[in-house]
Motif scaffolding. Structure first.
Motif, PDB file in Angstrom:
ATOM      1  N   LEU A 312      -9.111   5.757   7.716  1.00  0.00           N
ATOM      2  CA  LEU A 312      -7.818   5.196   7.291  1.00  0.00           C
ATOM      3  C   LEU A 312      -6.913   4.946   8.485  1.00  0.00           C
ATOM      4  CD1 LEU A 312      -7.142   7.364   4.096  1.00  0.00           C
ATOM      5  CD2 LEU A 312      -7.862   4.972   4.188  1.00  0.00           C
ATOM      6  N   LEU A 313      -6.908   5.859   9.441  1.00  0.00           N
ATOM      7  CA  LEU A 313      -6.043   5.708  10.615  1.00  0.00           C
ATOM      8  C   LEU A 313      -6.495   4.585  11.538  1.00  0.00           C
ATOM      9  CD1 LEU A 313      -5.480   9.479  11.537  1.00  0.00           C
ATOM     10  CD2 LEU A 313      -3.780   7.898  10.591  1.00  0.00           C
ATOM     11  N   SER A 314      -7.735   4.146  11.411  1.00  0.00           N
ATOM     12  CA  SER A 314      -8.251   3.085  12.285  1.00  0.00           C
ATOM     13  C   SER A 314      -8.031   1.688  11.719  1.00  0.00           C
ATOM     14  CB  SER A 314      -9.747   3.312  12.548  1.00  0.00           C
ATOM     15  OG  SER A 314     -10.491   3.149  11.346  1.00  0.00           O
ATOM     16  N   HIS A 315      -7.437   1.603  10.539  1.00  0.00           N
ATOM     17  CA  HIS A 315      -7.192   0.310   9.901  1.00  0.00           C
ATOM     18  C   HIS A 315      -5.700   0.093   9.668  1.00  0.00           C
ATOM     19  CE1 HIS A 315     -11.491   0.741   8.960  1.00  0.00           C
ATOM     20  NE2 HIS A 315     -11.501  -0.580   8.823  1.00  0.00           N
ATOM     21  N   VAL A 316      -5.325  -1.189   9.536  1.00  0.00           N
ATOM     22  CA  VAL A 316      -3.954  -1.519   9.130  1.00  0.00           C
ATOM     23  C   VAL A 316      -3.852  -1.267   7.628  1.00  0.00           C
ATOM     24  CG1 VAL A 316      -2.207  -3.313   8.920  1.00  0.00           C
ATOM     25  CG2 VAL A 316      -3.690  -3.239  10.939  1.00  0.00           C
ATOM     26  N   LEU A 317      -2.853  -0.465   7.234  1.00  0.00           N
ATOM     27  CA  LEU A 317      -2.672  -0.109   5.829  1.00  0.00           C
ATOM     28  C   LEU A 317      -1.349  -0.677   5.318  1.00  0.00           C
ATOM     29  CD1 LEU A 317      -3.792   3.655   5.875  1.00  0.00           C
ATOM     30  CD2 LEU A 317      -5.187   1.620   5.395  1.00  0.00           C
ATOM     31  N   ASN A 318      -1.408  -1.465   4.272  1.00  0.00           N
ATOM     32  CA  ASN A 318      -0.210  -1.966   3.612  1.00  0.00           C
ATOM     33  C   ASN A 318       0.148  -1.002   2.482  1.00  0.00           C
ATOM     34  OD1 ASN A 318      -0.540  -4.244   5.271  1.00  0.00           O
ATOM     35  ND2 ASN A 318      -1.775  -5.283   3.730  1.00  0.00           N
ATOM     36  N   VAL A 319       1.376  -0.507   2.502  1.00  0.00           N
ATOM     37  CA  VAL A 319       1.798   0.524   1.548  1.00  0.00           C
ATOM     38  C   VAL A 319       2.955  -0.003   0.698  1.00  0.00           C
ATOM     39  CG1 VAL A 319       2.608   2.906   1.243  1.00  0.00           C
ATOM     40  CG2 VAL A 319       1.114   2.328   3.177  1.00  0.00           C
ATOM     41  N   GLN A 320       2.790   0.068  -0.611  1.00  0.00           N
ATOM     42  CA  GLN A 320       3.812  -0.390  -1.555  1.00  0.00           C
ATOM     43  C   GLN A 320       4.546   0.802  -2.156  1.00  0.00           C
ATOM     44  OE1 GLN A 320       2.214  -2.680  -4.833  1.00  0.00           O
ATOM     45  NE2 GLN A 320       4.096  -2.573  -6.022  1.00  0.00           N
ATOM     46  N   THR A 321       5.852   0.642  -2.369  1.00  0.00           N
ATOM     47  CA  THR A 321       6.634   1.655  -3.066  1.00  0.00           C
ATOM     48  C   THR A 321       7.096   1.109  -4.411  1.00  0.00           C
ATOM     49  OG1 THR A 321       8.757   0.941  -2.113  1.00  0.00           O
ATOM     50  CG2 THR A 321       7.465   2.548  -0.850  1.00  0.00           C
ATOM     51  N   PHE A 322       7.654   1.973  -5.237  1.00  0.00           N
ATOM     52  CA  PHE A 322       8.094   1.609  -6.580  1.00  0.00           C
ATOM     53  C   PHE A 322       9.497   2.160  -6.826  1.00  0.00           C
ATOM     54  CE2 PHE A 322       3.521   1.989  -6.442  1.00  0.00           C
ATOM     55  CZ  PHE A 322       3.063   0.894  -7.156  1.00  0.00           C
ATOM     56  N   SER A 323      10.048   1.847  -7.976  1.00  0.00           N
ATOM     57  CA  SER A 323      11.348   2.403  -8.351  1.00  0.00           C
ATOM     58  C   SER A 323      11.224   3.879  -8.706  1.00  0.00           C
ATOM     59  CB  SER A 323      11.934   1.629  -9.542  1.00  0.00           C
ATOM     60  OG  SER A 323      11.032   1.667 -10.653  1.00  0.00           O
ATOM     61  N   HIS A 324      10.005   4.327  -9.016  1.00  0.00           N
ATOM     62  CA  HIS A 324       9.738   5.742  -9.272  1.00  0.00           C
ATOM     63  C   HIS A 324       9.041   6.332  -8.042  1.00  0.00           C
ATOM     64  CE1 HIS A 324       5.698   4.197 -10.179  1.00  0.00           C
ATOM     65  NE2 HIS A 324       6.280   3.330 -10.994  1.00  0.00           N
ATOM     66  N   PRO A 325       8.958   7.653  -7.927  1.00  0.00           N
ATOM     67  CA  PRO A 325       8.380   8.261  -6.709  1.00  0.00           C
ATOM     68  C   PRO A 325       6.866   8.136  -6.643  1.00  0.00           C
ATOM     69  CG  PRO A 325       8.992   9.971  -8.270  1.00  0.00           C
ATOM     70  CD  PRO A 325       9.493   8.678  -8.846  1.00  0.00           C
ATOM     71  N   SER A 326       6.402   6.942  -6.301  1.00  0.00           N
ATOM     72  CA  SER A 326       4.969   6.679  -6.194  1.00  0.00           C
ATOM     73  C   SER A 326       4.708   5.789  -4.985  1.00  0.00           C
ATOM     74  CB  SER A 326       4.434   5.996  -7.461  1.00  0.00           C
ATOM     75  OG  SER A 326       4.687   6.767  -8.616  1.00  0.00           O
ATOM     76  N   LEU A 327       3.509   5.918  -4.424  1.00  0.00           N
ATOM     77  CA  LEU A 327       3.083   5.109  -3.293  1.00  0.00           C
ATOM     78  C   LEU A 327       1.702   4.533  -3.588  1.00  0.00           C
ATOM     79  CD1 LEU A 327       4.113   7.497  -0.354  1.00  0.00           C
ATOM     80  CD2 LEU A 327       5.230   5.349  -0.955  1.00  0.00           C
ATOM     81  N   LEU A 328       1.446   3.330  -3.066  1.00  0.00           N
ATOM     82  CA  LEU A 328       0.160   2.668  -3.277  1.00  0.00           C
ATOM     83  C   LEU A 328      -0.317   2.087  -1.954  1.00  0.00           C
ATOM     84  CD1 LEU A 328      -0.765   0.271  -6.189  1.00  0.00           C
ATOM     85  CD2 LEU A 328      -1.312  -0.336  -3.833  1.00  0.00           C
ATOM     86  N   ILE A 329      -1.519   2.474  -1.553  1.00  0.00           N
ATOM     87  CA  ILE A 329      -2.140   1.920  -0.345  1.00  0.00           C
ATOM     88  C   ILE A 329      -3.136   0.843  -0.760  1.00  0.00           C
ATOM     89  CG2 ILE A 329      -3.539   2.390   1.694  1.00  0.00           C
ATOM     90  CD1 ILE A 329      -2.657   5.287   1.579  1.00  0.00           C
ATOM     91  N   TYR A 330      -2.980  -0.361  -0.214  1.00  0.00           N
ATOM     92  CA  TYR A 330      -3.972  -1.410  -0.403  1.00  0.00           C
ATOM     93  C   TYR A 330      -5.063  -1.199   0.654  1.00  0.00           C
ATOM     94  CZ  TYR A 330      -0.562  -3.839  -3.346  1.00  0.00           C
ATOM     95  OH  TYR A 330       0.330  -4.179  -4.331  1.00  0.00           O
ATOM     96  N   LEU A 331      -6.223  -0.750   0.209  1.00  0.00           N
ATOM     97  CA  LEU A 331      -7.303  -0.479   1.157  1.00  0.00           C
ATOM     98  C   LEU A 331      -7.962  -1.784   1.589  1.00  0.00           C
ATOM     99  CD1 LEU A 331      -9.019   2.641  -0.433  1.00  0.00           C
ATOM    100  CD2 LEU A 331      -7.426   2.575   1.490  1.00  0.00           C
TER     101      LEU A 331
END
Length: 538
Positions: A312-331
């Motif tokens: 994971l650290l060797s790739h560019v990771l796009n991370v999305q947030t929401f109006s609620h306390p959640s995170l999403l990584i687009y692998l």
């Protein structure tokens, strides 16, 4: 003559129950046609799947409706069904390298340079690798070597949305040639399942729809001139028309008889299916800092790939947030391939650690807040009903070949992979569903009219009969079945009688034939001594 079972077999069989199938089935059912839907899995939606994590609705498949406006095909449908589609507030992206968030000025510089490079690549007509074009443009725009290095890393933020690594885009002419719908990104309030379920429920309420779960399509045969036969692992079904909405990567598992045309087979083989997975976390509270609606781009910090965390650290990771306390990584696809050997739990644990270490934290929030309450890793590539994400690295010619129905119109195809300018998105699924519904409706209307005329037997009538036809009269690509007659008068009830007469008059006949339309009348007198009449209107 019409087949003896033609009045009782369903109008259409739709293979697959994704969003294109939902739109297609809903439109046909609302028009009064009967539809059987065959779905290989136990749920509806295909690559559209809304999860409930810690009581938060999160889309694990399709996320956004791109190019949404009041003219979008979904706008009026959503309003009719009482479903809210809304534009989320603009996101504020924060790029993070090994030293933390970039200086705002540096971030603006590399973002502007990459945006310019993308525009140059879009306008290029050269058969050149995409990565080469992008790097060349960046070198012309950025003289600072540190900024050039960061921008070169940022190129790989395109990997996830493209579904393939940028370095695998060997022909830049296949990059962003599409002309998609114009508008801004929107989301379905409550998740895509809200809209999907509303469409299916409204279709089922018509009484015209039957959905059969866990019915995997094995073969489709259109050899019979009247009925189509679809075989699943549970038996056979018949219909007048079949529309296959199965994802592109699953089509090779279906046997078509007669075989599909060579150009369609080649398009199925050559069109790429992208890789995109989502790694989702929910928390007790928002522990990361940033503006009201931030998103994060994590640049690589290592080249090593010995553990899930290092991958994971060797790739560019796009991370999305929401109006609620959640995170999403687009692998991105490179990470997906490297992580395939690890368990879901290992990947989820590594993802949580990477986010906890690299995202800026809100001052005063306890470290325990960055421990997720729930996690989910999608596995679309391993799912036999999808075999990956959506189409990528393709051409208009390939997509057109995937879209074209069979010559007789009884076998059609829908899904994002059949829409030329909106493939790879929900828009492609939606537009293909509406397109096929229109085409199938026209075919069934022509067929119904043909059956009405061919079922007419003048020998059973004293001297005349009246046949009601739709207005305007649809044209026919298939021949009328013949009947023997000596003399009869056929009364046509339609405002388009003159146009029908013109068609018949201009149609070559294989036998002596006269057709007259009496003045101020919609009566045709058709006379022939013994021949079998086959009217071929085309």
């Amino acid at each position: 003559m019409p087949h003896k079972s033609d009045s009782i077999i369903p109008d259409a069989i739709v293979i697959g129950a994704g969003f294109s199938s939902a739109i297609l089935t809903h439109t046909l059912a609302k028009s009064g046609y009967s539809v059987i839907v065959l779905e290989a899995s136990e749920r509806l939606g295909g690559r559209m799947n809304t999860l409930a994590l810690n009581n938060h609705a999160i889309d694990a498949g399709c996320s956004f409706i791109h190019g949404y406006s009041h003219t979008h095909p979904l706008h009026s449908l959503a309003m009719d069904l009482g479903v809210d589609i809304e534009h989320p507030p603009p996101t504020n992206d924060l790029i993070i390298d090994s030293n933390g968030p970039l200086d705002p000025g540096a971030q603006r510089s590399i973002q502007a340079a990459l945006s310019l490079a993308i525009n140059v690549a879009q306008d290029s007509c050269a058969d050149t690798p995409l990565l080469h074009l992008l790097r060349s443009s960046l070198s012309s725009s950025l003289s600072d070597q540190h900024l050039l290095h960061l921008a070169s890393q940022l190129i790989h933020s395109l990997d996830a949305p493209l579904g393939i690594p940028v370095e695998d885009f060997h022909d830049a002419r296949r990059f962003h040639w599409e002309k998609p719908l114009q508008g801004s990104d929107a989301v379905v309030k409550g998740g895509y399942a809200t809209l999907l379920n509303a469409v299916w429920d409204d279709a089922v309420r018509t009484g015209k729809v039957s959905v059969l779960h866990e019915h995997t399509c094995v073969s489709v045969s259109t050899k019979d001139p009247v009925k189509c036969i679809v075989s699943t692992q549970r038996g056979q079904l018949e219909s007048k028309v079949v529309v296959c909405t199965a994802p592109l990567a699953t089509l090779p598992s279906i046997q078509f008889q007669p075989p599909l045309p060579q150009h369609k087979q080649e398009a199925i083989t050559d069109t790429k299916t992208g890789l995109l997975e989502k790694l989702i976390f929910t928390y007790s509270e928002r522990w990361w800092s940033g503006d009201a609606n931030p998103s994060f781009t994590l640049l690589p910090t290592t080249n090593s790939q010995h553990t899930p965390k290092e991958i994971l650290l060797s790739h560019v990771l796009n991370v999305q947030t929401f109006s609620h306390p959640s995170l999403l990584i687009y692998l991105p696809p490179g990470a997906i391939r490297a992580l395939a050997m690890y368990s879901k739990q290992d990947v989820q644990r590594a993802g949580a650690e990477v986010l906890a270490e690299r995202l800026p934290r809100v001052a005063g929030v306890a470290h325990a807040a960055s421990t997720p309450l729930a996690a989910h890793l999608t596995t679309w590539k391993k799912d036999s009903t999808s075999n990956g994400a959506t189409t990528t690295y393709t051409t208009p010619q390939q997509l057109h070949a995937l879209q074209v129905p069979s010559t007789d119109g009884r076998l059609g195809f829908a899904g994002e992979h059949t829409e030329i300018h909106n493939h790879g998105s929900v828009n492609g699924a939606v537009m293909s569903g509406f397109r096929e519904a229109h085409r199938v409706s026209e075919y069934l209307s022509r067929r119904a009219t043909s059956e009405a005329l061919t079922s007419f037997n003048p020998r059973s009538l004293p001297c005349a009969t009246t046949v009601g036809l739709p207005d305007p009269i649809p044209l026919f690509n298939e021949p009328f079945s013949g009947f023997r007659m000596r003399s009869a008068t056929l009364r046509i009830v339609s405002r388009s009688t003159s146009s029908i007469l013109a068609h018949i008059s201009s149609t070559p006949m294989r036998f002596p034939f006269t057709c007259t339309c009496l003045p101020r009348s919609s009566t045709w007198t058709i006379r022939d001594s013994s021949a079998i009449i086959r009217l071929l209107l085309s």
